[in-house]
Design a protein around this motif. Structure first.
Motif, short mmCIF file in Angstrom:
data_model
loop_
_atom_site.label_atom_id
_atom_site.label_comp_id
_atom_site.label_asym_id
_atom_site.label_seq_id
_atom_site.Cartn_x
_atom_site.Cartn_y
_atom_site.Cartn_z
N LYS A 32 36.35 89.89 19.21
CA LYS A 32 35.03 90.29 18.73
C LYS A 32 34.27 91.06 19.80
O LYS A 32 33.75 92.15 19.55
N VAL A 33 34.22 90.50 21.00
CA VAL A 33 33.47 91.14 22.08
C VAL A 33 34.12 92.46 22.47
O VAL A 33 33.44 93.47 22.68
N LEU A 34 35.46 92.49 22.53
CA LEU A 34 36.13 93.74 22.93
C LEU A 34 35.92 94.83 21.88
O LEU A 34 35.72 95.99 22.22
N LEU A 35 35.94 94.45 20.60
CA LEU A 35 35.69 95.44 19.54
C LEU A 35 34.28 96.00 19.64
O LEU A 35 34.06 97.21 19.59
N SER A 41 36.27 92.47 10.27
CA SER A 41 36.04 91.59 9.13
C SER A 41 37.04 90.43 9.09
O SER A 41 36.86 89.48 8.34
N GLN A 42 38.10 90.53 9.89
CA GLN A 42 39.15 89.50 9.85
C GLN A 42 39.14 88.59 11.07
O GLN A 42 40.13 87.89 11.33
N LEU A 43 38.05 88.58 11.84
CA LEU A 43 38.05 87.84 13.10
C LEU A 43 38.31 86.34 12.93
O LEU A 43 39.16 85.77 13.60
N THR A 44 37.60 85.72 11.99
CA THR A 44 37.75 84.28 11.79
C THR A 44 39.14 83.97 11.27
O THR A 44 39.81 83.04 11.74
N ALA A 45 39.59 84.78 10.30
CA ALA A 45 40.92 84.57 9.73
C ALA A 45 41.99 84.65 10.83
O ALA A 45 42.93 83.84 10.86
N VAL A 91 37.86 102.97 10.37
CA VAL A 91 38.42 102.12 9.31
C VAL A 91 39.13 100.91 9.92
O VAL A 91 38.89 99.76 9.52
N LEU A 92 39.97 101.16 10.94
CA LEU A 92 40.68 100.06 11.59
C LEU A 92 39.71 99.08 12.24
O LEU A 92 39.88 97.86 12.16
N TRP A 93 38.67 99.63 12.86
CA TRP A 93 37.68 98.80 13.56
C TRP A 93 37.01 97.85 12.57
O TRP A 93 36.92 96.65 12.81
N LEU A 94 36.57 98.42 11.42
CA LEU A 94 35.89 97.60 10.41
C LEU A 94 36.83 96.54 9.85
O LEU A 94 36.45 95.39 9.65
N PHE A 119 38.27 80.96 22.03
CA PHE A 119 38.78 82.08 22.84
C PHE A 119 39.30 83.21 21.96
O PHE A 119 38.99 84.38 22.18
N PHE A 120 40.10 82.86 20.95
CA PHE A 120 40.71 83.91 20.13
C PHE A 120 39.78 84.47 19.06
O PHE A 120 40.10 85.44 18.40
N TYR A 121 38.62 83.85 18.90
CA TYR A 121 37.62 84.44 18.03
C TYR A 121 36.72 85.38 18.84
O TYR A 121 36.49 86.53 18.46
N ASP A 122 36.23 84.88 19.97
CA ASP A 122 35.27 85.65 20.77
C ASP A 122 35.87 86.85 21.48
O ASP A 122 35.22 87.89 21.59
#
Lengths: 349, 76
Positions: free
Chosen positions: A66-69, A32-36, A25-28, A60-63
């Motif tokens: 995202k990649v680590l998740l 879903s909030q990466l851009t925000a 649940v936390l992962w999803l 940097f703060f978007y990628d």
């Protein structure tokens, strides 16, 4: 003593399942909030995406999250999946399979069987001793390091599912075809003498132990700690580098010497990759930076495959069991395969 | 007295396994003789496909990756 270490296995399994559910649940939610998240950080720092610096910070703060998740998720699933495919079980599945179907199966199993190049020789000989044909063994040995979860997770995170899927398909194809070719060449006599002596007598075959689900989930957790714990600095440095290049270097900087119109770029990339030895996490952010600046996708993928599949240290390890002729054939056939992949990609895309 | 062999060609995981086995044996007060086996034919003859492998009194108890602490505790 921690109470969880003395709890019954069934209670521990329940804890794991609850933890896993919460984790998903936390992962999803996070995914879903990466851009925000990146937008909020950039505006909180008083930056604008219209500037070079603001764009680099946003990147940097978007990628990074995202990649680590993605990496954590995929590595966990793979860690659990790998408990179903111990090397012993994979060997049993491949034993006695004919060439063709055997190569296909071996390349596929190479993705899900845990593999470390440090035990390439025991594995190689163990497969042969169980009656797995030489070419089929090579298909496994090529696919296992090249098509791995870290490479797929990073390609998916940075380039999307199409590129990740293409890499997967092409990696399997190279492994299957190279194994078929090596099998057709009948090179069994190019194994070192001690290997042939060893194969002449029966070797003890270890049977795989049965694991519980608790052990499988724990293996997934251990896999995440080991892999993500090892590669996260590379990911961070790579993305920071990529962010810098993204913001500052001219768009078509790489196009002049790694573009699709440069015919010698693919062989040069393959040759350049051989002496280099790094894990997928170290190479993919560089790959991203190259592509972002006009390098052709085929050339860059060929470079990446060559770095991972044709590494000098692994050949030195294999040299203990294979004579130079067989090593050279192996390297030559795989290099040729990668070359074809590079040209086909540049021509198609 | 238990005779323990660590099978592996000197990778980081083999050293970690060796250190862990030593530590647990000492903790439990079990006397052991520790032997490192790095010859490839020798490793292969034990039927181990991935290293590090651990052999106790001639029986392979572990192969591939560093064993967990609770696993090692179970051997003694």
């Amino acid at each position: 003593m921690n109470w969880s270490t003395i709890a019954k296995p069934s209670a521990q399994l329940r804890q794991w399942l609850i933890g896993l559910g919460l984790g998903i649940v936390l992962w999803l939610a996070a995914y879903s909030q990466l851009t925000a998240f990146a937008d909020a950080l950039v505006s909180a720092a008083g930056l604008s995406r219209q500037t070079h610096f603001g764009e680099a910070v946003h990147f940097f703060f978007y990628d990074t999250p995202k990649v680590l998740l993605l990496l954590t998720g995929i590595v966990f699933v793979m860690g659990v999946l790998q408990t179903f495919f111990s090397p012993g079980r994979t060997r049993a599945l491949l034993s006695g399979k004919r060439e063709g179907l055997g190569n296909l199966l071996a390349a596929g199993l190479g993705i899900v069987t845990p593999f470390c190049s440090c035990s390439a020789v025991p594995l190689f000989i163990g497969f042969l001793s169980a009656g797995v044909p030489l070419g089929v063994t090579f298909s496994f040995l090529i696919s296992a390091p090249m098509v791995n979860e870290v490479a797929l997770a990073l390609l998916f995170g940075l380039f999307g599912w199409k590129v990740a899927g293409l890499y997967l398909a092409m990696g399997l194809l190279v492994a299957i075809v190279a194994g078929l070719v090596i099998g057709k060449l009948k090179m069994e006599r190019h194994l070192e003498q001690w290997v042939r002596d060893l194969l002449a007598e029966p070797i003890e075959q270890m049977t795989a132990e049965q694991l519980s689900w608790l052990q499988r989930l724990r293996a997934g957790g251990a896999h995440v700690r080991e892999i993500v714990g090892k590669v996260w600095p590379y990911v961070l440095i790579g993305i920071a580098l990529g962010a810098g290049i993204h913001g500052y270097v001219a768009e078509d900087f790489m196009a002049s010497f790694m573009g699709r119109d440069v015919w010698w770029a693919v062989p040069a990339a393959v040759l350049l990759g051989v002496p280099m030895y790094t894990n997928a996490a170290g190479i993919i952010p560089v790959v991203e930076a190259l592509i972002g600046k006009g390098a052709a996708l085929g050339t860059v993928l060929a470079f990446m495959m060559s770095v991972i599949a044709l590494s000098a240290p692994e050949m030195i390890i294999l040299r203990k069991a294979l004579q130079p002729t067989l090593i050279a054939t192996f390297a030559g056939v795989v290099a040729l395969g990668i070359l074809c992949v590079g040209y086909v990609f540049n021509w198609l895309l | 007295m238990k005779n323990i062999k660590i099978l592996g060609t000197g990778c980081a995981r083999c050293r970690a396994t060796e250190a862990l086995v030593k530590a647990v044996a000492q903790e439990k007060g079990v006397e052991i003789t520790l032997e490192k086996v790095d010859s490839l034919p020798e490793i292969i003859k034990h039927g181990v496909l991935s290293t590090p492998g651990v052999v106790i009194d001639g029986r392979v108890v572990h192969a591939g990756g560093v064993p967990t602490r609770s696993e090692v505790e179970g051997w003694f």
